[in-house]
Design an enzyme around this catalytic site. Structure first.
Site, short mmCIF file in Angstrom:
data_model
loop_
_atom_site.label_atom_id
_atom_site.label_comp_id
_atom_site.label_asym_id
_atom_site.label_seq_id
_atom_site.Cartn_x
_atom_site.Cartn_y
_atom_site.Cartn_z
N HIS A 11 29.20 -3.92 105.42
CA HIS A 11 30.14 -2.85 105.10
C HIS A 11 31.44 -3.42 104.54
O HIS A 11 31.68 -4.62 104.60
CB HIS A 11 30.44 -1.97 106.33
CG HIS A 11 31.21 -2.64 107.42
ND1 HIS A 11 30.59 -3.27 108.48
CD2 HIS A 11 32.54 -2.78 107.64
CE1 HIS A 11 31.52 -3.76 109.30
NE2 HIS A 11 32.71 -3.48 108.80
N GLU B 167 33.98 1.48 106.34
CA GLU B 167 34.74 1.59 107.58
C GLU B 167 36.18 1.89 107.20
O GLU B 167 36.72 1.32 106.25
CB GLU B 167 34.69 0.27 108.36
CG GLU B 167 35.49 0.29 109.65
CD GLU B 167 35.47 -1.04 110.39
OE1 GLU B 167 35.81 -1.03 111.59
OE2 GLU B 167 35.14 -2.08 109.79
N HIS C 267 38.71 -5.85 105.14
CA HIS C 267 37.72 -6.92 105.23
C HIS C 267 36.39 -6.50 104.61
O HIS C 267 36.13 -5.32 104.41
CB HIS C 267 37.50 -7.38 106.68
CG HIS C 267 36.91 -6.35 107.59
ND1 HIS C 267 37.68 -5.53 108.38
CD2 HIS C 267 35.62 -6.02 107.86
CE1 HIS C 267 36.89 -4.74 109.09
NE2 HIS C 267 35.63 -5.01 108.79
#
Length: 134
Positions: A79, A130, A7
């Protein structure tokens, strides 16, 4: 080691307005809000054919998203998240290569119920990364 893009996370000052924009303007499939107190955020996931968008909004005192929105009042990309098969092996390999893992260095459970880690943006061209174990 690195897998697919899971994502792209966008910090937003108004979660409901942002969700409505994706739903009504872009015709996207928008999920329900989820509070993630361990991470200091409320999230909404938007499902796309090839990945997801994660809308982030501050939750509670000391939310890292509150600080981001102070610097970027209109919001913005916070992010990107990549999938990894073994988060501990990925962490160890990245640390050996000189990347800095944020926090304690131990994975936390993320919004998908899977272990996650964050990598310092200065080590990745200014982008907070991440990693999520699949």
């Amino acid at each position: 080691m690195i897998g697919r893009l899971n994502h792209v996370a966008i910090a937003v000052p108004d979660l409901e307005a942002a969700a409505a924009q994706y739903r009504n303007t872009l015709g996207a499939e928008v999920g329900a809000p989820q509070d993630e107190p361990d991470h200091g955020v409320t999230v909404i996931f938007i499902t796309l054919p090839n990945t997801k968008i994660e809308l982030l909004h501050p939750l509670g005192e000391g939310s890292p998203i509150a600080g981001f929105l102070e610097k970027n009042p209109a919001g913005g990309i916070h992010h990107i998240c990549y999938e990894v098969e073994d988060i501990l092996a990925a962490r160890d390999r990245l640390k050996e290569a000189g990347a800095r893992v944020l926090g304690s260095g131990e994975p936390k459970i993320g919004a998908h119920g899977k272990p996650v880690l964050f990598l310092h943006p200065k080590d990745f061209n200014g982008c907070l990364v991440e990693l999520e174990q699949v």
